[in-house]
Design a protein around this motif. Structure first.
Motif, PDB file in Angstrom:
ATOM      1  N   GLU A  99      23.519   2.524   4.990  1.00 45.64           N
ATOM      2  CA  GLU A  99      23.817   2.020   6.338  1.00 45.64           C
ATOM      3  C   GLU A  99      23.007   2.771   7.392  1.00 45.64           C
ATOM      4  O   GLU A  99      22.381   2.159   8.258  1.00 45.64           O
ATOM      5  N   LYS A 100      22.974   4.093   7.293  1.00 49.61           N
ATOM      6  CA  LYS A 100      22.194   4.892   8.245  1.00 49.61           C
ATOM      7  C   LYS A 100      20.708   4.582   8.129  1.00 49.61           C
ATOM      8  O   LYS A 100      20.004   4.492   9.137  1.00 49.61           O
ATOM      9  N   SER A 101      20.248   4.418   6.889  1.00 44.67           N
ATOM     10  CA  SER A 101      18.815   4.206   6.645  1.00 44.67           C
ATOM     11  C   SER A 101      18.313   2.865   7.163  1.00 44.67           C
ATOM     12  O   SER A 101      17.169   2.762   7.601  1.00 44.67           O
ATOM     13  N   LYS A 103      19.674   1.322   9.718  1.00 51.47           N
ATOM     14  CA  LYS A 103      19.727   1.402  11.192  1.00 51.47           C
ATOM     15  C   LYS A 103      18.545   2.217  11.711  1.00 51.47           C
ATOM     16  O   LYS A 103      17.986   1.928  12.759  1.00 51.47           O
ATOM     17  N   ASN A 104      18.201   3.264  10.979  1.00 48.45           N
ATOM     18  CA  ASN A 104      17.080   4.136  11.357  1.00 48.45           C
ATOM     19  C   ASN A 104      16.188   4.318  10.132  1.00 48.45           C
ATOM     20  O   ASN A 104      16.481   5.130   9.266  1.00 48.45           O
ATOM     21  N   TYR A 107      15.317   7.804   8.767  1.00 46.69           N
ATOM     22  CA  TYR A 107      16.384   8.728   8.376  1.00 46.69           C
ATOM     23  C   TYR A 107      16.317   9.023   6.880  1.00 46.69           C
ATOM     24  O   TYR A 107      16.104   8.124   6.062  1.00 46.69           O
TER      25      TYR A 107
END
Length: 195
Positions: A99-101, A103-104, A107
C-alpha cells in the motif's frame, strides 16, 4: 508488425521460510503449470525468458520444453526485493508495504528495493525483448509485483488493485506495436471450467 508478450505469473508455491529464489511449486502449483502448458501450447511462442526464481521457471519450463526451447534467465526479471533479507516476507507485513509502495513508488524498507527501482530494471529487459524479437511471441515467467510494475509502465491505470486481483498462476497477453501497448487480454481463468 505486432509483438506479443505473455506475462505468466508463477503458480502456487509453499509458503515456508525457504530462501525466496529457491521456493518451487506446491502440488497445486505444479498441476496449474500443466494447465498453463495446455492453454499456451498452440500459441507458437518463439522465446521463453524468466525470472531466475525456481517457481517462475517451473511454471513455464514444460511449455518451453514442449516448444523445443530453453528458458533464458534474466536476473532483472526477479521479484521486487521487498526487504533486505533472503527469506519470504509474511503477508501481514507485505500488504501494508505494498500500500505504501503504490502510494509512493520510491518508498522502500532499508536495504530493499522500491517500486520505481524494480520497474526500471524489469522494463529495460522488456524493451530489449521487444526490440530483439519484433513481430515474435515471447513468454515471460514472472511474479505478481514485478508483473504489475512492468504493465504499469505501459499503462498507468495498472496499480495495487490490479495486483490484488491477480491469481497464482495468471497469464496476461500483451500486444505491442513497437513499444506501445495496444491490447491486454487475460488468458487465465482462476476457476477452470469442467465439461
Amino acid at each position: 508488425m505486432n509483438t506479443i508478450i505473455y506475462l505468466i505469473r508463477h503458480g502456487d508455491s509453499p509458503k515456508t521460510g525457504e530462501v525466496e529464489r529457491l521456493r518451487g511449486l506446491s502440488e497445486k502449483g505444479q498441476a496449474d503449470a500443466e494447465r498453463v502448458t495446455e492453454l499456451l501450447k498452440d500459441e507458437g511462442i518463439d522465446v521463453f525468458v524468466s525470472s531466475p526464481y525456481k517457481r517462475a521457471v517451473l511454471t513455464i519450463k514444460e511449455l518451453a520444453t514442449l516448444s523445443g526451447k530453453d528458458v533464458l534467465l534474466y536476473e532483472e526479471l526477479k521479484e521486487r526485493m521487498f526487504s533486505s533479507g533472503v527469506n519470504r516476507m509474511a503477508d501481514a507485513e507485505l500488504y501494508p508495504l505494498l500500500e505504501k509502495s503504490f502510494k509512493n513508488p520510491h518508498y522502500s524498507l532499508p536495504g530493499a528495493e522500491s517500486n520505481a527501482g524494480c520497474q526500471v530494471r524489469a522494463v529495460e529487459i522488456i524493451r530489449e525483448l521487444l526490440l530483439l524479437h519484433q513481430g515474435g511471441k515471447i513468454a515471460v515467467g514472472t511474479h505478481g509485483a514485478v508483473m504489475t510494475l512492468m504493465m504499469q509502465h505501459f499503462d498507468e491505470r495498472v496499480g495495487l488493485d490490479f495486483l490484488l486481483g491477480t491469481s497464482k498462476p495468471d497469464i496476461y497477453k500483451l500486444t505491442f506495436d513497437g513499444e506501445e501497448l495496444i491490447e491486454v487480454e487475460r488468458l487465465w481463468d482462476p476457476v477452470p471450467r469442467t465439461s
